[in-house]
Design a protein around this motif. Structure first.
Motif, PDB file in Angstrom:
ATOM      1  N   GLY A 163      43.537   8.661  65.466  1.00  0.00           N
ATOM      2  CA  GLY A 163      44.866   8.067  65.573  1.00  0.00           C
ATOM      3  C   GLY A 163      44.900   6.659  65.015  1.00  0.00           C
ATOM      4  O   GLY A 163      45.795   6.294  64.246  1.00  0.00           O
ATOM      5  N   PHE A 164      43.895   5.877  65.378  1.00  0.00           N
ATOM      6  CA  PHE A 164      43.854   4.497  64.894  1.00  0.00           C
ATOM      7  C   PHE A 164      43.645   4.439  63.392  1.00  0.00           C
ATOM      8  O   PHE A 164      44.202   3.587  62.697  1.00  0.00           O
ATOM      9  CB  PHE A 164      42.773   3.710  65.636  1.00  0.00           C
ATOM     10  N   LEU A 204      44.732   6.631  61.316  1.00  0.00           N
ATOM     11  CA  LEU A 204      46.030   6.980  60.756  1.00  0.00           C
ATOM     12  C   LEU A 204      46.961   5.764  60.773  1.00  0.00           C
ATOM     13  O   LEU A 204      47.645   5.456  59.782  1.00  0.00           O
ATOM     14  CB  LEU A 204      46.654   8.126  61.560  1.00  0.00           C
ATOM     15  N   ILE A 205      46.963   5.047  61.897  1.00  0.00           N
ATOM     16  CA  ILE A 205      47.808   3.850  62.002  1.00  0.00           C
ATOM     17  C   ILE A 205      47.409   2.831  60.938  1.00  0.00           C
ATOM     18  O   ILE A 205      48.250   2.275  60.244  1.00  0.00           O
ATOM     19  CB  ILE A 205      47.683   3.211  63.397  1.00  0.00           C
ATOM     20  N   MET A 251      39.887  11.830  69.063  1.00  0.00           N
ATOM     21  CA  MET A 251      41.323  11.882  68.823  1.00  0.00           C
ATOM     22  C   MET A 251      41.898  10.480  68.682  1.00  0.00           C
ATOM     23  O   MET A 251      42.672  10.186  67.785  1.00  0.00           O
ATOM     24  CB  MET A 251      41.995  12.604  69.990  1.00  0.00           C
ATOM     25  N   ILE A 252      41.442   9.571  69.586  1.00  0.00           N
ATOM     26  CA  ILE A 252      41.946   8.204  69.543  1.00  0.00           C
ATOM     27  C   ILE A 252      41.522   7.517  68.254  1.00  0.00           C
ATOM     28  O   ILE A 252      42.309   6.843  67.588  1.00  0.00           O
ATOM     29  CB  ILE A 252      41.456   7.409  70.776  1.00  0.00           C
ATOM     30  N   VAL A 285      48.608   3.958  57.469  1.00  0.00           N
ATOM     31  CA  VAL A 285      50.051   3.793  57.285  1.00  0.00           C
ATOM     32  C   VAL A 285      50.408   2.315  57.192  1.00  0.00           C
ATOM     33  O   VAL A 285      51.209   1.901  56.345  1.00  0.00           O
ATOM     34  CB  VAL A 285      50.830   4.468  58.438  1.00  0.00           C
TER      35      VAL A 285
END
Lengths: 181, 157
Positions: A5-6, A8-9, A1-2, A12
């Motif tokens: 998330g990274f 995705l960051i 999950m982490i 973006v």
């Protein structure tokens, strides 16, 4: 999950900086002044209402930054200018902000929030005209210890460009750097 | 990894993504205006020159200090549309007008993709039902894309 998330960051952030580069690239212009002329003097109120005279900074290298709180590229530059002021204060750098906001209130708030460490004065249309028309922001002028304008930067400018020119001027050069602009 | 650690990491990620997205949207909102709603500087100059064309109501939605230095002759200063007071002034100015009035909005404070004023102004007029609104596409700034091109300029209030 982490990990997701990274990723995705990063995606973006990549989009953000790609857009930023695309948007700014056609807008930035830098001019090395071939025959430096004296920077037009002015006396303008700072955020406390006290008059600031540009000529009183003769002997220092001055970065005169025309900006406004509503100007996104100007806002992005401010933290870098704060760093430059800290780094080169003892060597004779003085940054002066000329706000082109319509009133001082948002500037005072911004000054506090961004912990600005150099004087900001409230510019006028007359000030803009003295400097050849400030009809777009940001615009920065690099002024040597002799009070002469050595460079003009229109649009957001990378801090490394400012730094090279400032160091050169502090050493007694003409402010030019390897870009040859 | 325990639950609280996962929760902290999740919140950190959500926060970071929110900041980046918000910055991106705020910084590049002018770029979101559809090209069909844009008018080029030379296109506007042609309209202003033409005796047959309808003269638009031209509204500057940027800074007063910039407007005082140079603006399009006969254009009106309203105030930065990125502020609520500027938007209110804009709505008040156009409220009594027929909804098919030809209106041109412009700013030129910053490079196009960074202008914070034109998109909110354009959105406000469309929300009010105006159907003939154009936004002047100023790529770099008003100085470079209008004044230096030799297009007509007026000074003062």
């Amino acid at each position: 999950m982490i990990l997701r998330g990274f990723v995705l960051i990063l995606a973006v952030a990549g989009l953000y900086f790609a857009l930023r580069h695309h948007g700014a690239s056609d807008a930035v212009r830098a001019t090395r002044v071939r025959e430096p002329s004296l920077a037009p003097d002015f006396s303008l109120p700072n955020l406390k209402g006290q008059e600031l005279e540009l000529s009183s900074y003769r002997g220092k290298v001055v970065l005169l930054d025309f900006w406004a709180t509503w100007c996104v590229p100007c806002r992005e530059e401010i933290p870098h200018l704060v760093e430059l002021q800290n780094k080169y204060r003892d060597q004779g750098l003085q940054i002066i902000g000329v706000s082109m906001d319509d009133g001082p209130e948002p500037v005072r708030d911004f000054y506090q929030t961004f912990k600005m460490n150099y004087p900001v004065v409230m510019g006028t249309a007359r000030t803009g005209e003295l400097y050849g028309g400030v009809l777009g922001l940001p615009i920065a002028f690099l002024i040597g210890r002799d009070g002469r304008i050595n460079a003009k930067h229109i649009g957001a400018t990378d801090v490394s460009v400012f730094e090279k020119e400032i160091v050169n001027l502090m050493r007694g050069g003409d402010g030019s750097n390897s870009r040859g602009s | 990894m325990n639950f609280s650690c996962k929760l902290c990491s999740g919140l950190l990620i959500v926060g970071a993504v929110s900041i980046v997205l918000t910055s991106a949207v705020l910084a590049y909102q002018a770029a979101l205006i559809p090209s069909s709603r844009l008018i080029s500087p030379d296109g506007l100059v042609e309209i202003l020159k033409s005796a047959k064309s309808e003269t638009p109501l031209m509204i500057q939605v940027g800074s007063h200090v910039l407007y005082t230095q140079a603006h399009i002759p006969n254009s009106e200063y309203i105030g930065p549309a990125s502020s609520e007071s500027g938007l209110q002034a804009l709505r008040k100015r156009v409220e009594p007008l027929p909804r098919n009035t030809f209106i041109v909005l412009y700013c030129g404070c910053c490079p196009w993709s960074h202008c914070p004023n034109v998109k909110p102004a354009d959105d406000a007029l469309h929300a009010m039902g105006f159907t003939n609104v154009k936004v002047l596409y100023i790529a770099s700034n008003f100085g470079a894309d209008w004044v230096e091109k030799g297009y007509p300029v007026a000074k003062g209030d």
